[in-house]
Motif scaffolding. Structure first.
Motif, PDB file in Angstrom:
ATOM      1  N   GLY A 153      50.373  34.238  39.129  1.00 14.60           N
ATOM      2  CA  GLY A 153      50.593  33.319  40.230  1.00 14.60           C
ATOM      3  C   GLY A 153      50.087  33.809  41.562  1.00 14.60           C
ATOM      4  N   ALA A 154      49.596  35.047  41.635  1.00 11.99           N
ATOM      5  CA  ALA A 154      49.061  35.607  42.876  1.00 11.99           C
ATOM      6  C   ALA A 154      47.538  35.670  42.781  1.00 11.99           C
ATOM      7  CB  ALA A 154      49.624  37.005  43.129  1.00 11.99           C
ATOM      8  N   LEU A 155      46.869  35.308  43.881  1.00 12.99           N
ATOM      9  CA  LEU A 155      45.415  35.330  43.886  1.00 12.99           C
ATOM     10  C   LEU A 155      44.889  36.762  43.880  1.00 12.99           C
ATOM     11  CD1 LEU A 155      44.130  32.539  46.308  1.00 12.99           C
ATOM     12  CD2 LEU A 155      43.872  32.677  43.827  1.00 12.99           C
ATOM     13  N   ASP A 156      43.846  36.985  43.083  1.00 11.94           N
ATOM     14  CA  ASP A 156      43.141  38.253  42.996  1.00 11.94           C
ATOM     15  C   ASP A 156      41.726  38.062  43.536  1.00 11.94           C
ATOM     16  OD1 ASP A 156      45.445  39.146  41.460  1.00 11.94           O
ATOM     17  OD2 ASP A 156      44.556  38.072  39.758  1.00 11.94           O
ATOM     18  N   LEU A 157      40.975  39.155  43.644  1.00 10.85           N
ATOM     19  CA  LEU A 157      39.610  39.086  44.148  1.00 10.85           C
ATOM     20  C   LEU A 157      38.660  39.848  43.240  1.00 10.85           C
ATOM     21  CD1 LEU A 157      40.209  39.690  47.967  1.00 10.85           C
ATOM     22  CD2 LEU A 157      39.356  37.575  46.931  1.00 10.85           C
ATOM     23  N   ALA A 158      37.478  39.278  43.041  1.00 13.59           N
ATOM     24  CA  ALA A 158      36.348  39.970  42.418  1.00 13.59           C
ATOM     25  C   ALA A 158      35.328  40.235  43.515  1.00 13.59           C
ATOM     26  CB  ALA A 158      35.736  39.132  41.303  1.00 13.59           C
ATOM     27  N   VAL A 159      34.834  41.476  43.588  1.00  9.22           N
ATOM     28  CA  VAL A 159      33.983  41.899  44.700  1.00  9.22           C
ATOM     29  C   VAL A 159      32.789  42.674  44.163  1.00  9.22           C
ATOM     30  CG1 VAL A 159      33.933  43.112  46.913  1.00  9.22           C
ATOM     31  CG2 VAL A 159      36.086  42.135  46.089  1.00  9.22           C
ATOM     32  N   VAL A 160      31.611  42.426  44.733  1.00  2.66           N
ATOM     33  CA  VAL A 160      30.437  43.247  44.429  1.00  2.66           C
ATOM     34  C   VAL A 160      29.960  43.905  45.710  1.00  2.66           C
ATOM     35  CG1 VAL A 160      29.720  41.948  42.400  1.00  2.66           C
ATOM     36  CG2 VAL A 160      28.885  41.248  44.634  1.00  2.66           C
ATOM     37  N   ILE A 161      29.467  45.140  45.563  1.00  2.00           N
ATOM     38  CA  ILE A 161      29.065  45.931  46.721  1.00  2.00           C
ATOM     39  C   ILE A 161      27.616  46.402  46.625  1.00  2.00           C
ATOM     40  CG2 ILE A 161      31.429  46.691  47.096  1.00  2.00           C
ATOM     41  CD1 ILE A 161      30.632  49.412  45.918  1.00  2.00           C
ATOM     42  N   GLY A 162      26.876  45.880  45.633  1.00  3.13           N
ATOM     43  CA  GLY A 162      25.485  46.261  45.479  1.00  3.13           C
ATOM     44  C   GLY A 162      25.280  47.263  44.372  1.00  3.13           C
ATOM     45  N   THR A 163      26.043  48.366  44.368  1.00  2.80           N
ATOM     46  CA  THR A 163      25.947  49.307  43.267  1.00  2.80           C
ATOM     47  C   THR A 163      26.531  48.676  42.020  1.00  2.80           C
ATOM     48  OG1 THR A 163      28.014  50.311  43.986  1.00  2.80           O
ATOM     49  CG2 THR A 163      25.976  51.335  44.756  1.00  2.80           C
TER      50      THR A 163
END
Length: 331
Positions: A153-163
């Motif tokens: 029920g809580a929002l999560d995040l997917a993140v890219v940083i280039g590597t």
């Protein structure tokens, strides 16, 4: 633009031509828009999102401006105009998304910048609390997407940083996140999106990656979610062509078969762009790309999907770089 002042363009063209996606010989149609209006923001805007930040029922806009180290929030008047921008300071913002990260019913902002991910919790009146920063691999965040990966029920995040890895930050539901987990992708990841790609009810992650050195191309990595915040090893397949590099991705069911498809935008470094359409098989795998070119001298920076009429498949739109002759075209 007057006084060389940067502005956010709500409508790029006064007339727009588009074709039905699978109608190879359909005649172009024209959709007319009123003349554009420009609203000043900071320099070098890299991302734009919409939401009702002051809960007045009117659509507001936020932009991320790399050179200005700034987020601009423009509150809507409800008539297609906006109030002067309200600035939020953040270092080198490149990516932006909206979500309710603390569960209070108010839209918040997640920003990808030099500090990793910065969260601005909304106050419900169009203002935001000071940012809280969350590290992702010790590098600036290039792109991010929100979703509930562990179904708590809580929002999560997917993140890219280039590597190579894609990073996942699981939300605690109060606007904070657990330490980032990493999952190996392919090459230099610059684009990320979230969707249920195999229809199992668990959100999956897809990244677009730049690969190669002397001859660049791009690949797509699909991470099928287990529903508990972890992901299976990436499935990697080509999504670009020799001499192209990734620019954007959209996820939508183009052929209305119940399986989501992928649209990957690639630029060729010579003023042109190539769109790769991957039809989904419904199990998280995809057919080889169908290639669509946008022409030269108009490198696109984003692609958006929309239904133009109820009897047609969704249309795809590509926005070109706003310098000089910025434009939008649709098919």
């Amino acid at each position: 633009m007057r006084n060389n002042q940067p502005s956010f363009r709500l409508v790029a063209l006064t007339a727009l031509s588009f074709l039905a996606v699978f109608a190879d010989h359909a005649p172009a149609q024209t959709a007319l828009f009123s003349p554009r209006r420009d609203f000043p923001v900071g320099e070098d805007a890299r991302a734009v999102v919409v939401g009702d930040f002051n809960r007045d029922g009117m659509t507001d806009v936020a932009t991320a401006e790399l050179s200005s180290n700034n987020i601009s929030v423009l509150l809507g008047n409800g008539d297609g105009t906006f109030r002067p921008a309200l600035p939020l300071a953040v270092s080198l913002p490149r990516a932006l998304t909206v979500g309710d990260f603390n569960g209070d019913g108010v839209p918040d902002l997640a920003v990808g910048g030099s500090q990793g991910v910065s969260i601005f919790l909304g106050n419900g009146d169009g203002t935001f609390q000071p940012a809280r920063d969350f590290a992702v691999g010790g590098q600036p965040a290039l792109a991010l997407a929100a979703g509930d990966f562990n179904r708590d029920g809580a929002l999560d995040l997917a993140v890219v940083i280039g590597t190579q890895p894609v990073f996942v930050l699981l939300g605690r539901g109060d606007g904070t996140f657990q330490a980032a987990q990493s999952f190996a992708a392919d090459g230099f990841s610059t684009v990320v999106a979230v969707a249920d790609l195999n229809g199992d009810g668990a959100l999956d992650i897809v990244t677009v990656n730049r690969v190669g050195t002397s001859t660049e191309s791009s690949t797509t990595s699909v991470f099928l979610g287990n529903g508990d915040g972890t992901f299976r090893s990436a499935q990697v397949f080509p999504s670009g062509y020799r001499g192209t590099f990734p620019g954007a991705i959209e996820v939508v069911d183009f052929n209305r078969d119940g399986a989501v498809d992928l649209v990957v935008l690639n630029n060729d470094g010579d003023g042109g762009s190539v769109i790769s359409l991957h039809l989904g098989n419904g199990d998280g795998t995809f057919e080889p790309a169908r290639r669509l070119t946008t022409g030269k001298d108009s490198p696109a920076r984003a692609v958006r999907i929309s239904w133009w009429r109820t009897s047609a498949p969704p249309s795809r739109c590509s926005s070109t770089t706003p310098s000089r002759s910025g434009s939008t075209w649709c098919m």
